[in-house]
Structures are given as structure tokens and as C-alpha cells.
Design a protein around this motif. Sequence first.
Motif, PDB file in Angstrom:
ATOM      1  N   GLN A   1       0.826  -1.216   0.000  1.00  0.00           N
ATOM      2  CA  GLN A   1       0.000   0.000   0.000  1.00  0.00           C
ATOM      3  C   GLN A   1       0.856   1.259   0.000  1.00  0.00           C
ATOM      4  OE1 GLN A   1      -2.800  -0.250   3.240  1.00  0.00           O
ATOM      5  NE2 GLN A   1      -4.216  -1.520   2.055  1.00  0.00           N
ATOM      6  N   ALA A   2       1.974   1.217   0.734  1.00  0.00           N
ATOM      7  CA  ALA A   2       2.918   2.327   0.722  1.00  0.00           C
ATOM      8  C   ALA A   2       4.109   1.874  -0.113  1.00  0.00           C
ATOM      9  CB  ALA A   2       3.343   2.694   2.141  1.00  0.00           C
ATOM     10  N   TRP A   3       4.261   2.431  -1.300  1.00  0.00           N
ATOM     11  CA  TRP A   3       5.240   1.938  -2.259  1.00  0.00           C
ATOM     12  C   TRP A   3       6.507   2.792  -2.223  1.00  0.00           C
ATOM     13  CZ3 TRP A   3       6.189  -2.312  -4.759  1.00  0.00           C
ATOM     14  CH2 TRP A   3       7.072  -2.307  -5.826  1.00  0.00           C
ATOM     15  N   ASP A   4       7.626   2.159  -1.899  1.00  0.00           N
ATOM     16  CA  ASP A   4       8.918   2.826  -1.941  1.00  0.00           C
ATOM     17  C   ASP A   4       9.357   2.893  -3.408  1.00  0.00           C
ATOM     18  OD1 ASP A   4      11.602   3.558  -1.897  1.00  0.00           O
ATOM     19  OD2 ASP A   4      12.020   2.496  -0.029  1.00  0.00           O
ATOM     20  N   THR A   5       9.396   4.070  -3.966  1.00  0.00           N
ATOM     21  CA  THR A   5       9.684   4.225  -5.388  1.00  0.00           C
ATOM     22  C   THR A   5      11.149   3.959  -5.725  1.00  0.00           C
ATOM     23  OG1 THR A   5      10.200   6.583  -5.168  1.00  0.00           O
ATOM     24  CG2 THR A   5       7.884   5.983  -5.570  1.00  0.00           C
ATOM     25  N   GLY A   6      12.029   4.001  -4.722  1.00  0.00           N
ATOM     26  CA  GLY A   6      13.454   3.851  -4.986  1.00  0.00           C
ATOM     27  C   GLY A   6      14.119   5.130  -5.448  1.00  0.00           C
ATOM     28  N   ASP A   7      13.356   6.234  -5.499  1.00  0.00           N
ATOM     29  CA  ASP A   7      13.906   7.524  -5.909  1.00  0.00           C
ATOM     30  C   ASP A   7      14.175   8.397  -4.692  1.00  0.00           C
ATOM     31  OD1 ASP A   7      13.900   7.193  -8.712  1.00  0.00           O
ATOM     32  OD2 ASP A   7      11.754   7.578  -8.783  1.00  0.00           O
ATOM     33  N   ILE A   8      15.175   9.239  -4.796  1.00  0.00           N
ATOM     34  CA  ILE A   8      15.445  10.243  -3.770  1.00  0.00           C
ATOM     35  C   ILE A   8      14.763  11.539  -4.189  1.00  0.00           C
ATOM     36  CG2 ILE A   8      17.225  11.640  -2.665  1.00  0.00           C
ATOM     37  CD1 ILE A   8      19.125   9.309  -2.965  1.00  0.00           C
ATOM     38  N   ALA A   9      14.044  12.139  -3.252  1.00  0.00           N
ATOM     39  CA  ALA A   9      13.301  13.368  -3.552  1.00  0.00           C
ATOM     40  C   ALA A   9      13.632  14.437  -2.527  1.00  0.00           C
ATOM     41  CB  ALA A   9      11.800  13.101  -3.563  1.00  0.00           C
ATOM     42  N   ILE A  10      13.501  15.678  -2.951  1.00  0.00           N
ATOM     43  CA  ILE A  10      13.523  16.823  -2.045  1.00  0.00           C
ATOM     44  C   ILE A  10      12.074  17.243  -1.831  1.00  0.00           C
ATOM     45  CG2 ILE A  10      14.212  19.233  -1.771  1.00  0.00           C
ATOM     46  CD1 ILE A  10      16.673  18.649  -3.424  1.00  0.00           C
ATOM     47  N   PHE A  11      11.673  17.385  -0.576  1.00  0.00           N
ATOM     48  CA  PHE A  11      10.263  17.624  -0.246  1.00  0.00           C
ATOM     49  C   PHE A  11      10.036  19.099   0.062  1.00  0.00           C
ATOM     50  CE2 PHE A  11      11.163  13.222   0.431  1.00  0.00           C
ATOM     51  CZ  PHE A  11      10.047  12.584  -0.065  1.00  0.00           C
ATOM     52  N   HIS A  12       8.974  19.640  -0.543  1.00  0.00           N
ATOM     53  CA  HIS A  12       8.605  21.041  -0.362  1.00  0.00           C
ATOM     54  C   HIS A  12       7.303  21.137   0.435  1.00  0.00           C
ATOM     55  CE1 HIS A  12      11.744  21.791  -3.213  1.00  0.00           C
ATOM     56  NE2 HIS A  12      11.084  21.273  -4.234  1.00  0.00           N
ATOM     57  N   ASP A  13       6.832  22.342   0.606  1.00  0.00           N
ATOM     58  CA  ASP A  13       5.560  22.564   1.305  1.00  0.00           C
ATOM     59  C   ASP A  13       4.392  22.064   0.470  1.00  0.00           C
ATOM     60  OD1 ASP A  13       6.952  23.761   3.348  1.00  0.00           O
ATOM     61  OD2 ASP A  13       6.687  25.806   2.568  1.00  0.00           O
ATOM     62  N   GLN A  14       3.284  21.790   1.133  1.00  0.00           N
ATOM     63  CA  GLN A  14       2.014  21.409   0.505  1.00  0.00           C
ATOM     64  C   GLN A  14       2.131  20.115  -0.301  1.00  0.00           C
ATOM     65  OE1 GLN A  14       1.223  25.098  -1.654  1.00  0.00           O
ATOM     66  NE2 GLN A  14      -0.134  25.789   0.002  1.00  0.00           N
TER      67      GLN A  14
END
Length: 449
Positions: free
Chosen positions: A324-337
Motif C-alpha cells: 500500500q505504501a510503495w517505496d519508489t526507490g527515488d530520492i526526492a527533495i520535499f517542499h511545502d504542501q
Amino acid sequence: MNAVEQATRGGRDWTQALAGSGSEIHLGGESVSVQALLARGRAGWQAHAAVRFPALRGIGDFDMLALLLAAIVDRRPALLCAADAAPPAACDGAIGAALEARAADAADERAPAAGESERGPSGLAVQSSGTLGTPKTIWHDPRDVLATAALVMQRLGLGADDRVLITVPLHHMYGLGAALIPALLAGAQVHLLPKANLLSFNGALRAATPTWVYSTPHLLRTLVQRKRDPLSPSCSLVLAGDGIPEPLRAQAQQVFARVFDLYGSSELGVIAISGANQPQALDPLDGVRAFPAEAGAGQARLVVRHPHAATHIAHAGAAVALSQAWDTGDIAIFHDQGRFAIQGRADLSLNRAGKLLVLADLERAIMAWPGVELAVAIALDEDTAAGKAIAVVIQPSSPALSLDTLKQHAASTLPVFARPDRYALAAELPRLGSGKPDRNTITKDYRHG
């Protein structure tokens, strides 16, 4: 109230909206309505009644497209794959393969043996691109494919007055779920270019005068190297793929009025779409939640909860239900909203001198150097004082590009920990059918020098 309005208000099943689409599809100089294709597809499936789970090899003509649309509307199990792909063992037949491939397929269109158990979940299956390994088989409920496509249609604002040019393969979730199905749900005119090259791309841009174009960085690069003038104030580009360097994006914005970055995967379909000309702000589709694997982290592995994700996945063995919670294997930078930006693959990242080096970041930086068309960074078997040694294999756009020039660019633009230890020049890098670099082959060819 038409089928699209009913589905929008009901929020559940878009099947009848697709079956009742007012779109015409243009391919190879011919035009066919969705209703005519559905009738052709249903007649075609009757001829293949003995096959329970066939592989549809290559969606490149109206006959194959008709089978695909009928499979989605009637929820008939099928696997979509490239024309030259080897179907997995779960398939009991192949349709649309080249003659030599069909002759080599001993199980082609055979009836299942008595007592033979069902070999895989029901649904529409796709194969992952195989960028980093053996392709996986991924099963989707057609209703979920349609529901995600409807979210894409609504986010982009596709309508019946639009003309949509699709230059990407339809056996991938990008071509199918992000491009074709949203356009058909909107009732738009659809122009298909299944084997796109620069000549056919330019011809389609002139003939179709599209308001929307779906492309990949590989094909776009060949276009903007030769075309710099704006197409029209109303022509927008949807772009998806690995390693989009900033110079290429800037060139794309000179040609197209608006450029939308799209992010998704074979397992989830479309996950997020940026605002126009805002690549660093991917905004998840309605109902999709994207969050860091480590709570509160500003940069981390991207985990996604998608209401219309695939149902099952098989890599080497039996199919298992998708998490149900899928780890995409990608690294992301998280922003607001809830917005985020993709940095690159976690398994293509290294610790160098105590700092995280995302190889996709390095590739983008190198592809911004003059004379570089494509760059693929790979980790070597040897170690250095900073960590694993790195080689970069480069496909030049200029014959004047030299190793000394590359080292000079690195010294002036890259921090010390990110500078490659070795370079190699290749006239043409191997690619997958999706147009992405074939990293497996490149790594095998260049890892040892």
C-alpha cells in the motif's frame, strides 16, 4: 449528462466514458473512431478466444490498438510489451509479434492444458522498462488505469477541442495511462507516432498542429537541436524521463508555450505533474500522497500511497500483492504542501567524502557542458580516497569534445567530491526501447575500463 460527466460526478468507473469517447485516432494517414476500434477489437478477440492471457507485442497499428482498447473496456486480461520482448511464463500466447518471433514461441496461442491452474492475476499487465535490471510484470485493474487517466485529464485540462500528439510507446504506462487514455476520455483528436524520429516528429508537428505533445528527453533533444522557433502560443509539452538537463528544458520552453514535467512509474502510473514551466514543483494527483521514508526529512527516499496503484507485481516467481505504501526507490527533495522534486535513484547514489552524490545530479550537470549530448555515470569496482571511483560515459554532440576538455569543465563547475575519476567517449550509447540509456549494458561495457 454524458458519460464523462457521469464518471466525474460518480468518482468511480470511467469505462463507459472511454467506450463513449468522441475521439478520432489518427495513425499512418488513416483516422478511426473509438467506437469503430472497439468493434474491431472485440471481433479480434473472438479470433483469439483460446488464449487466456496473451502478450500484445507492440501497439503500433490499428489492429493492435483495437485489441488494447477492447481489453480495457471489457476487462480482458492481457500483457502489453514491446514488439521484440520475450513474454513472461504467465502468458499463454502472443499476438502481434513479428513472424520470426511468433515462430520461435512454442506456446503461441495454445489452449491451456486440462487442469492447468491460472498463471497470474486478472487485469491489464505491463512490463517495467528494465532500466536497472530484468523487467518486472505488473498487473493493473483497468478501472484503476482509467481513474488515474481521468485525474491526468483533469489536471492538464484536456478537452474535446484539443489535438494530442503522442510520440511515446503505448505499451508503457506513460504512453498509455498518461497520454492516450486521458486524451480519449477528453474526446480529443489523437495523433499517434509509435516509431518517432526527427523526420516523422517534424512532419507530425506540421500536419497535426497539436495543442499537446507527449515526448521524452531523448526525442525532444533531437528536435530542439534543430528547431528553436516557437510552435504556437497554444502548444504545450508533457515531458517525462530520466536526467532532463536544464539547457534542454530551456530549449524546450523556447519551442513550446508550456512545459509540464510528469512523474510516475510502471507500478503506480502517474504520480505527480508539475505546474507549467515549474519542474522543481511536482504536485501529486488528487488522492495521491507522497512522503519521505524518514518522517520529517527534507531529502529522502520517496514513498507513495496511490489510490489506483497496480494490484500485483512479479519479478522472479509468483505474483505478489503490491504494498500500500510503495517505496519508489527515488530520492526526492520535499517542499511545502506535499510537492517534491526528484533527485535520482537511491541505488544510483554514492557516499563520496562524507557527502551524498546522486549520479543523476552529476549526469544533469555534465549534460549542461558544451558538446555533451548524453552522459551516464557508473560506479566502478575500485576505491579512491573519496569513496567508490566513478566513470562517466559520454555521447558527444560535437566531434571536438575531448577528455581534456571534460576534465577542465569538471574542475570549473563541479565540487571536488563529485568529479569523475574517469571518462569515456562513445559515438552512440545503447538504449532501451523506451529511449532511456541501457545502464546494465553500459555498466558491463565500461566498469572495468
